[in-house]
Design an enzyme around this catalytic site. Sequence first.
Site, PDB file in Angstrom:
ATOM      1  N   ASP A 238       2.497 -11.684   0.938  1.00 23.35           N
ATOM      2  CA  ASP A 238       1.974 -10.471   1.558  1.00 23.35           C
ATOM      3  C   ASP A 238       1.572 -10.727   3.011  1.00 23.35           C
ATOM      4  O   ASP A 238       1.141 -11.832   3.349  1.00 23.35           O
ATOM      5  CB  ASP A 238       0.757  -9.981   0.752  1.00 23.35           C
TER       6      ASP A 238
ATOM      7  N   ARG B 105       1.554  -6.703   8.704  1.00 20.11           N
ATOM      8  CA  ARG B 105       0.397  -6.921   9.594  1.00 20.11           C
ATOM      9  C   ARG B 105       0.699  -7.987  10.637  1.00 20.11           C
ATOM     10  O   ARG B 105       0.274  -7.895  11.787  1.00 20.11           O
ATOM     11  CB  ARG B 105      -0.834  -7.321   8.759  1.00 20.11           C
TER      12      ARG B 105
ATOM     13  N   HIS C 295       9.098  -9.036   8.420  1.00 17.82           N
ATOM     14  CA  HIS C 295       9.876  -9.402   7.229  1.00 17.82           C
ATOM     15  C   HIS C 295      10.863 -10.526   7.560  1.00 17.82           C
ATOM     16  O   HIS C 295      11.099 -11.416   6.743  1.00 17.82           O
ATOM     17  CB  HIS C 295      10.623  -8.178   6.679  1.00 17.82           C
TER      18      HIS C 295
ATOM     19  N   SER D 123       8.715  -5.012  -4.924  1.00 16.97           N
ATOM     20  CA  SER D 123       8.168  -4.491  -6.184  1.00 16.97           C
ATOM     21  C   SER D 123       8.820  -3.161  -6.551  1.00 16.97           C
ATOM     22  O   SER D 123       9.433  -2.494  -5.709  1.00 16.97           O
ATOM     23  CB  SER D 123       6.652  -4.302  -6.059  1.00 16.97           C
TER      24      SER D 123
ATOM     25  N   GLU E 209       7.347  -0.565  -6.867  1.00 20.50           N
ATOM     26  CA  GLU E 209       6.678   0.447  -6.039  1.00 20.50           C
ATOM     27  C   GLU E 209       7.161   0.426  -4.592  1.00 20.50           C
ATOM     28  O   GLU E 209       7.018   1.417  -3.872  1.00 20.50           O
ATOM     29  CB  GLU E 209       5.152   0.223  -6.074  1.00 20.50           C
TER      30      GLU E 209
ATOM     31  N   TRP F 136      10.003   0.685  -3.449  1.00 23.20           N
ATOM     32  CA  TRP F 136      11.047   1.691  -3.174  1.00 23.20           C
ATOM     33  C   TRP F 136      10.458   2.927  -2.497  1.00 23.20           C
ATOM     34  O   TRP F 136      11.169   3.680  -1.843  1.00 23.20           O
ATOM     35  CB  TRP F 136      11.746   2.116  -4.470  1.00 23.20           C
TER      36      TRP F 136
ATOM     37  N   ARG G 160       8.433   2.975  -0.001  1.00 24.11           N
ATOM     38  CA  ARG G 160       8.167   2.771   1.437  1.00 24.11           C
ATOM     39  C   ARG G 160       9.112   3.634   2.274  1.00 24.11           C
ATOM     40  O   ARG G 160      10.126   4.130   1.757  1.00 24.11           O
ATOM     41  CB  ARG G 160       8.351   1.291   1.794  1.00 24.11           C
TER      42      ARG G 160
ATOM     43  N   LEU H 291      15.227 -27.169  -8.863  1.00 24.91           N
ATOM     44  CA  LEU H 291      14.186 -26.141  -8.698  1.00 24.91           C
ATOM     45  C   LEU H 291      14.743 -24.824  -9.218  1.00 24.91           C
ATOM     46  O   LEU H 291      15.840 -24.412  -8.840  1.00 24.91           O
ATOM     47  CB  LEU H 291      13.813 -25.988  -7.213  1.00 24.91           C
TER      48      LEU H 291
ATOM     49  N   ARG I 169      -1.485 -15.832  -3.440  1.00 24.92           N
ATOM     50  CA  ARG I 169      -1.226 -14.594  -2.700  1.00 24.92           C
ATOM     51  C   ARG I 169      -1.722 -14.779  -1.274  1.00 24.92           C
ATOM     52  O   ARG I 169      -2.878 -15.134  -1.054  1.00 24.92           O
ATOM     53  CB  ARG I 169      -1.953 -13.402  -3.326  1.00 24.92           C
TER      54      ARG I 169
ATOM     55  N   ARG J 213      -5.712  -9.219  -5.429  1.00 19.87           N
ATOM     56  CA  ARG J 213      -5.186  -8.513  -6.607  1.00 19.87           C
ATOM     57  C   ARG J 213      -3.804  -9.029  -6.983  1.00 19.87           C
ATOM     58  O   ARG J 213      -3.157  -9.729  -6.213  1.00 19.87           O
ATOM     59  CB  ARG J 213      -5.179  -7.001  -6.370  1.00 19.87           C
TER      60      ARG J 213
ATOM     61  N   SER K 239      -1.284  -6.849  -8.197  1.00 22.49           N
ATOM     62  CA  SER K 239      -0.283  -5.861  -7.765  1.00 22.49           C
ATOM     63  C   SER K 239       0.951  -5.775  -8.668  1.00 22.49           C
ATOM     64  O   SER K 239       2.084  -5.764  -8.170  1.00 22.49           O
ATOM     65  CB  SER K 239       0.148  -6.134  -6.319  1.00 22.49           C
TER      66      SER K 239
HETATM   67  C1  FPP Z   1       4.901  -7.777   1.697  1.00 21.30           C
HETATM   68  O1  FPP Z   1       4.367  -7.695   3.005  1.00 21.30           O
HETATM   69  C2  FPP Z   1       6.274  -8.237   1.753  1.00 21.30           C
HETATM   70  C3  FPP Z   1       7.357  -7.525   1.285  1.00 21.30           C
HETATM   71  C4  FPP Z   1       7.261  -6.217   0.631  1.00 21.30           C
HETATM   72  C5  FPP Z   1       8.741  -8.054   1.453  1.00 21.30           C
HETATM   73  C6  FPP Z   1       8.895  -9.517   1.200  1.00 21.30           C
HETATM   74  C7  FPP Z   1      10.114  -9.995   1.877  1.00 21.30           C
HETATM   75  C8  FPP Z   1      10.247 -11.173   2.494  1.00 21.30           C
HETATM   76  C9  FPP Z   1       9.207 -12.222   2.496  1.00 21.30           C
HETATM   77  C10 FPP Z   1      11.460 -11.463   3.257  1.00 21.30           C
HETATM   78  C11 FPP Z   1      12.687 -11.928   2.586  1.00 21.30           C
HETATM   79  C12 FPP Z   1      12.596 -12.478   1.220  1.00 21.30           C
HETATM   80  C13 FPP Z   1      13.625 -13.118   0.624  1.00 21.30           C
HETATM   81  C14 FPP Z   1      13.467 -13.572  -0.790  1.00 21.30           C
HETATM   82  C15 FPP Z   1      14.884 -13.407   1.330  1.00 21.30           C
HETATM   83  P1  FPP Z   1       3.910  -6.274   3.544  1.00 21.30           P
HETATM   84  O2  FPP Z   1       5.057  -5.622   4.185  1.00 21.30           O
HETATM   85  O3  FPP Z   1       3.290  -5.484   2.423  1.00 21.30           O
HETATM   86  O4  FPP Z   1       2.820  -6.685   4.591  1.00 21.30           O
HETATM   87  P2  FPP Z   1       1.509  -5.859   4.967  1.00 21.30           P
HETATM   88  O5  FPP Z   1       0.624  -5.871   3.743  1.00 21.30           O
HETATM   89  O6  FPP Z   1       0.933  -6.647   6.082  1.00 21.30           O
HETATM   90  O7  FPP Z   1       1.946  -4.484   5.366  1.00 21.30           O
END
Ligand code: FPP
Length: 255
Positions: A22, A26, A39, A67, A69, A71, A73, A133, A190, A196, A198
């Site tokens: 997460d 931010r 990302h 997740s 959820e 979808w 966004r 792994l 996390r 949490r 989530s």
């Molecule tokens: C949560 O951060 C992150 C995601 C919903 C996407 C996770 C994706 C990656 C780490 C990139 C690629 C992954 C792979 C496996 C190739 P957020 O967007 O909710 O952050 P925020 O809470 O700061 O808004």
Amino acid sequence: MTPEPANGSDPGVPRHLAVIMDGNGRWAERRRRPRMIGHRAGARAVNTCIDFCLERGIEALTLFAFSSENWGRPEEEVGALMKLFMNALEREVEEMHRRGVRVRFIGERERFSDAIAQRMAHAESVTARNTRLHLNIAASYGGRWDIAEAARSLARDVAAGRLSPDAIDEHAVHARTCLADLPPPDLFIRTGGDLRISNFLLWQLAYTELWFTEALWPELDAATLQSALDDYARRQRRFGLTGAQVAVPRTETSE
Ligand code: FPP
């Protein structure tokens, strides 16, 4: 569920690590950049985490990438994330295979485009025999979905006369949840500061040790992961027993 011992060779090292990645958004917003930049930086942190697991001999790593959820966004962010997954699948699979990583996806695959679903299937088949792994990527995944799927599968077998309702116990449910062939996660991490779960591996995390950090996912480094492992190594896992029952007996060589 029976308690699962930690890594046989080193009890201070988890066999299975589960991670909520997460803080990408931010991280980007703090730099006044679009969320997608976060990302992309997050994808690089995935490699840091895989490298760490390989170096420490961690057997399984389960990452929450998207997740059920997520979808919901904004369409633009979902589309960009799909592109990122697609590119990562194209770029990384051979390298994962070379390093002995078995890649698996858990979640509602039907919700992805055919192109992404095909790439996922390809990554799984290329790496299927690897054992160094187990990398599980939870995508379009929800813990409630996982449990509901297990319930549905049990109900089908009961309806078809293959299973007696009396035979449904924790083991029967467990066997039909995702990752039933792996030990449950020993340690959950996390990033991003929120405390949490989530809707991540709700069934599988029953006795997992939880560890949270304020660090945002793109900031992840080996030192942060090592802090989590150090903390984990100091904990006493009791699985509902008493401290005396689970205490490691002192041996002559350890005195
Ligand atoms: C949560 O951060 C992150 C995601 C919903 C996407 C996770 C994706 C990656 C780490 C990139 C690629 C992954 C792979 C496996 C190739 P957020 O967007 O909710 O952050 P925020 O809470 O700061 O808004």
